[in-house]
Design a protein around this motif. Sequence first.
Motif, PDB file in Angstrom:
ATOM      1  N   TRP A 186       2.653 -38.416  35.752  1.00  0.00           N
ATOM      2  CA  TRP A 186       3.267 -37.601  36.799  1.00  0.00           C
ATOM      3  C   TRP A 186       4.788 -37.466  36.740  1.00  0.00           C
ATOM      4  O   TRP A 186       5.369 -36.789  37.593  1.00  0.00           O
ATOM      5  N   ALA A 187       5.469 -38.030  35.773  1.00  0.00           N
ATOM      6  CA  ALA A 187       6.925 -37.875  35.696  1.00  0.00           C
ATOM      7  C   ALA A 187       7.308 -37.322  34.320  1.00  0.00           C
ATOM      8  O   ALA A 187       6.948 -37.889  33.291  1.00  0.00           O
ATOM      9  N   TYR A 188       8.029 -36.218  34.319  1.00  0.00           N
ATOM     10  CA  TYR A 188       8.412 -35.527  33.092  1.00  0.00           C
ATOM     11  C   TYR A 188       9.931 -35.360  33.027  1.00  0.00           C
ATOM     12  O   TYR A 188      10.592 -35.178  34.048  1.00  0.00           O
ATOM     13  N   GLY A 243      -4.869 -36.431  41.916  1.00  0.00           N
ATOM     14  CA  GLY A 243      -5.192 -36.455  40.495  1.00  0.00           C
ATOM     15  C   GLY A 243      -4.132 -37.103  39.629  1.00  0.00           C
ATOM     16  O   GLY A 243      -4.352 -37.333  38.437  1.00  0.00           O
ATOM     17  N   TYR A 244      -2.956 -37.424  40.180  1.00  0.00           N
ATOM     18  CA  TYR A 244      -1.864 -37.970  39.392  1.00  0.00           C
ATOM     19  C   TYR A 244      -1.649 -39.456  39.619  1.00  0.00           C
ATOM     20  O   TYR A 244      -0.774 -40.054  39.001  1.00  0.00           O
ATOM     21  N   LEU A 245      -2.402 -40.080  40.493  1.00  0.00           N
ATOM     22  CA  LEU A 245      -2.188 -41.491  40.839  1.00  0.00           C
ATOM     23  C   LEU A 245      -2.922 -42.387  39.857  1.00  0.00           C
ATOM     24  O   LEU A 245      -3.951 -42.972  40.166  1.00  0.00           O
ATOM     25  N   GLN A 246      -2.382 -42.520  38.676  1.00  0.00           N
ATOM     26  CA  GLN A 246      -3.002 -43.368  37.649  1.00  0.00           C
ATOM     27  C   GLN A 246      -2.051 -44.446  37.225  1.00  0.00           C
ATOM     28  O   GLN A 246      -0.902 -44.290  37.157  1.00  0.00           O
ATOM     29  N   LEU A 287      11.144 -28.485  47.604  1.00  0.00           N
ATOM     30  CA  LEU A 287      10.043 -29.359  47.988  1.00  0.00           C
ATOM     31  C   LEU A 287       8.991 -28.465  48.613  1.00  0.00           C
ATOM     32  O   LEU A 287       9.298 -27.701  49.537  1.00  0.00           O
ATOM     33  N   GLY A 288       7.771 -28.501  48.080  1.00  0.00           N
ATOM     34  CA  GLY A 288       6.756 -27.592  48.578  1.00  0.00           C
ATOM     35  C   GLY A 288       5.364 -28.179  48.523  1.00  0.00           C
ATOM     36  O   GLY A 288       5.119 -29.196  47.865  1.00  0.00           O
ATOM     37  N   VAL A 331       8.654 -34.565  39.095  1.00  0.00           N
ATOM     38  CA  VAL A 331       7.717 -35.565  39.592  1.00  0.00           C
ATOM     39  C   VAL A 331       6.633 -34.818  40.335  1.00  0.00           C
ATOM     40  O   VAL A 331       6.920 -34.037  41.237  1.00  0.00           O
ATOM     41  N   THR A 332       5.364 -35.041  39.950  1.00  0.00           N
ATOM     42  CA  THR A 332       4.223 -34.366  40.547  1.00  0.00           C
ATOM     43  C   THR A 332       3.418 -35.371  41.351  1.00  0.00           C
ATOM     44  O   THR A 332       3.071 -36.439  40.851  1.00  0.00           O
ATOM     45  N   PHE A 333       3.133 -35.032  42.618  1.00  0.00           N
ATOM     46  CA  PHE A 333       2.345 -35.897  43.487  1.00  0.00           C
ATOM     47  C   PHE A 333       0.992 -35.275  43.757  1.00  0.00           C
ATOM     48  O   PHE A 333       0.858 -34.073  43.772  1.00  0.00           O
ATOM     49  N   GLY A 334       0.003 -36.096  43.980  1.00  0.00           N
ATOM     50  CA  GLY A 334      -1.329 -35.625  44.325  1.00  0.00           C
ATOM     51  C   GLY A 334      -2.371 -36.616  43.901  1.00  0.00           C
ATOM     52  O   GLY A 334      -2.113 -37.542  43.109  1.00  0.00           O
TER      53      GLY A 334
END
Length: 189
Positions: free
Chosen positions: A152-154, A186-189, A10-11, A181-184
């Motif tokens: 955002w989920a692969y 730009g990914y909240l669609q 987690l980073g 799972v990518t957060f940020g």
Amino acid sequence: AVDSASDYTLGLERLIQTSAWEVRPSVGLRFDTPLDPYARLRAIRYFDLGPWLSRVSGTASWFNSDGVSLSANVDFDRPLDENLLFRSATGSLWEHDPDTVSLSQMFTVYQQLASSAKLAYDLGATFDNDPDWQSTDYFVRLRYRRLIYKSWAYLEVQPKVSWPEDNDYREDLSLLVRLEVTFGRGYLQ
């Protein structure tokens, strides 16, 4: 040792764009026993070489369990057609503890299957100087990556056949299944 380290991290990472370089400082935590904090600084630069695109990157890392490491990579990309891309990736890694240098060479063909799915065909080898320069692994791998939810989920699936030195270069089969799972913002669609 890096080989036995957890794949769960987690980073937080920040992108700083200069006129020529992408700089990416990050901090985080690798989920191991005990928890393993880390700090990393990565710099990336692209060079247009006509039909080829080159990417040069360098990374300085510190993990509480492993200490300091430095890596450098040079990639050369060339489109083969609208759905295929060839990449030659050459890498080097110096690790402070133990004091070793590793080199790697990988050739990859990326294939666009659909807007949300891709395949990568890898062929590679690694070498290190522990105790003398020798090959440590040869491998072939298939990577299937698919967007499974919004942007955002692969899901990634990687069957691999390798011939590692620590198994006397006998065939070793593995299968990796990964959820990313990518957060940020730009990914909240």
